[in-house]
Design an enzyme around this catalytic site. Sequence first.
Site, short mmCIF file in Angstrom:
data_model
loop_
_atom_site.label_atom_id
_atom_site.label_comp_id
_atom_site.label_asym_id
_atom_site.label_seq_id
_atom_site.Cartn_x
_atom_site.Cartn_y
_atom_site.Cartn_z
N SER A 81 -9.86 1.45 -20.32
CA SER A 81 -9.98 0.43 -19.28
C SER A 81 -10.92 -0.69 -19.73
O SER A 81 -12.04 -0.43 -20.18
CB SER A 81 -10.52 1.08 -18.00
OG SER A 81 -10.69 0.14 -16.97
N HIS A 88 -3.28 -12.33 -10.49
CA HIS A 88 -3.75 -13.71 -10.36
C HIS A 88 -2.95 -14.67 -11.23
O HIS A 88 -3.32 -15.85 -11.36
CB HIS A 88 -5.24 -13.81 -10.69
CG HIS A 88 -6.10 -13.13 -9.67
ND1 HIS A 88 -6.49 -13.75 -8.49
CD2 HIS A 88 -6.62 -11.88 -9.62
CE1 HIS A 88 -7.22 -12.92 -7.78
NE2 HIS A 88 -7.31 -11.77 -8.44
N LYS A 109 -0.54 -13.41 -3.29
CA LYS A 109 -1.31 -14.55 -3.78
C LYS A 109 -0.38 -15.74 -3.99
O LYS A 109 -0.01 -16.39 -3.02
CB LYS A 109 -2.11 -14.15 -5.02
CG LYS A 109 -3.20 -13.11 -4.70
CD LYS A 109 -4.05 -12.76 -5.88
CE LYS A 109 -5.26 -11.93 -5.48
NZ LYS A 109 -4.93 -10.63 -4.84
N THR A 149 3.32 6.31 2.43
CA THR A 149 2.88 5.12 3.16
C THR A 149 4.06 4.34 3.69
O THR A 149 5.15 4.36 3.11
CB THR A 149 1.98 4.23 2.27
OG1 THR A 149 1.31 3.27 3.08
CG2 THR A 149 2.81 3.48 1.23
N THR A 150 3.85 3.66 4.80
CA THR A 150 4.91 2.87 5.43
C THR A 150 5.38 1.76 4.51
O THR A 150 4.57 1.09 3.85
CB THR A 150 4.40 2.29 6.75
OG1 THR A 150 4.00 3.36 7.61
CG2 THR A 150 5.46 1.46 7.44
#
Length: 404
Positions: free
Chosen positions: A136, A216, A247, A276-277
């Site tokens: 990372s 980004h 974004k 998750t929805t």
Amino acid sequence: MDFEALFTQQLDALKDEGNHRIFAEMERRCGSFPRADNYGPEGKREVTVWCSNDYLGMGQHPDVVQSMIGTAQACGTGAGGTRNISGTMHQHILLEEELADLHNKEAALIFSTGYVSNWAALSTLGARLPGAVILSDALNHASMIEGIRHSRADKVIWKHNDPEDLDRKLAAIPADRPKIVAFESVYSMDGDIAPIAEICDVADKHGAMTYIDEVHAVGMYGPRGGGVAEELGLMDRITLIEGTLGKAFGTFGGYITGSAALCDFIRSFASGFIFTTALPPAVAAAAATSIRHLKNSQMERARHRRQVAYLRNRLDECGIPHIPNPSHIIPVMIGDPVKCRMISDMLMDDWGIYVQPINYPTVPKGTERLRITPSPLHSDADVEYLVEALNSLWQRCAIARAVA
């Protein structure tokens, strides 16, 4: 146990450091960006927004808005639950096809947010690939860090944007262990851009998978808005490209793209996807409309580059210190949390300019800043007014100027 006292104690310490966050109450007005309404003690007033991540103003583009309205009228407002239980909406499939095409990949998978797409993908890869090591970049986003932590895979941190250090770290790992190199293209606080080709060279040398966060950059760079990797002709060298719809595309959600097997692997094992929805179909339809528009239109990106360059030049002329970088993000450096908050407040109160202060823990202590993001919808007059305000406050607050 007095829990309220424990909460208050830590909040008071945060306030004493100047790092307690205060949210401005805002209301966007469709068709008026970058103008918005601010609700304060004296009521509602118009301000100019200079810190939005709706980088191109696509959140108020007429075609995108109408796509959302029309789909909501046709399909209702929600997806009804997870894609496993309530079914995959037709709009989800169309959006994933647009995203796969955008990045020239076989498949794509959408998530509720960009944070969740990073968290889910990295945690699943690290947990499900036996013996995996995730390498990372030292300045990776919190969502990537949390995903890596949750995976419980071995983690190695390499120096920010330093392919030579990455090479050394990879060389120390046994060749038979799966290796995942995780990094970003545009880093959102300093605005610097990763040396993607060199990182790919090192990863290829050691047989490592490449994982890039382009949140980004998507919509902003490349001939069709595919990000920095597209602009540099490197998308085919990246194993997994992660991005956001919230974004430059002006809507909501996150995604990954890659091979069909990779996306099916994440779809099948990632708890952040399974439980998750799903995105509302109206949001998915609006996102697909925005992506299609930016694949074909150069106007927004060209105008945006012009306004970024214009503002940078005017800041230089006035000696307002900002980090020089090749991206669209302009960090104006203050270096003190109290002054950073104070200048942000004065910009809002006295000038009607909204720029949030960026303090610790988002950035290291001593590097507090105003993160300014021009858009193609900011006029030259808007730029001049912002520079006039900053110039005045730099004098008033006795802040050091940049040396030419």
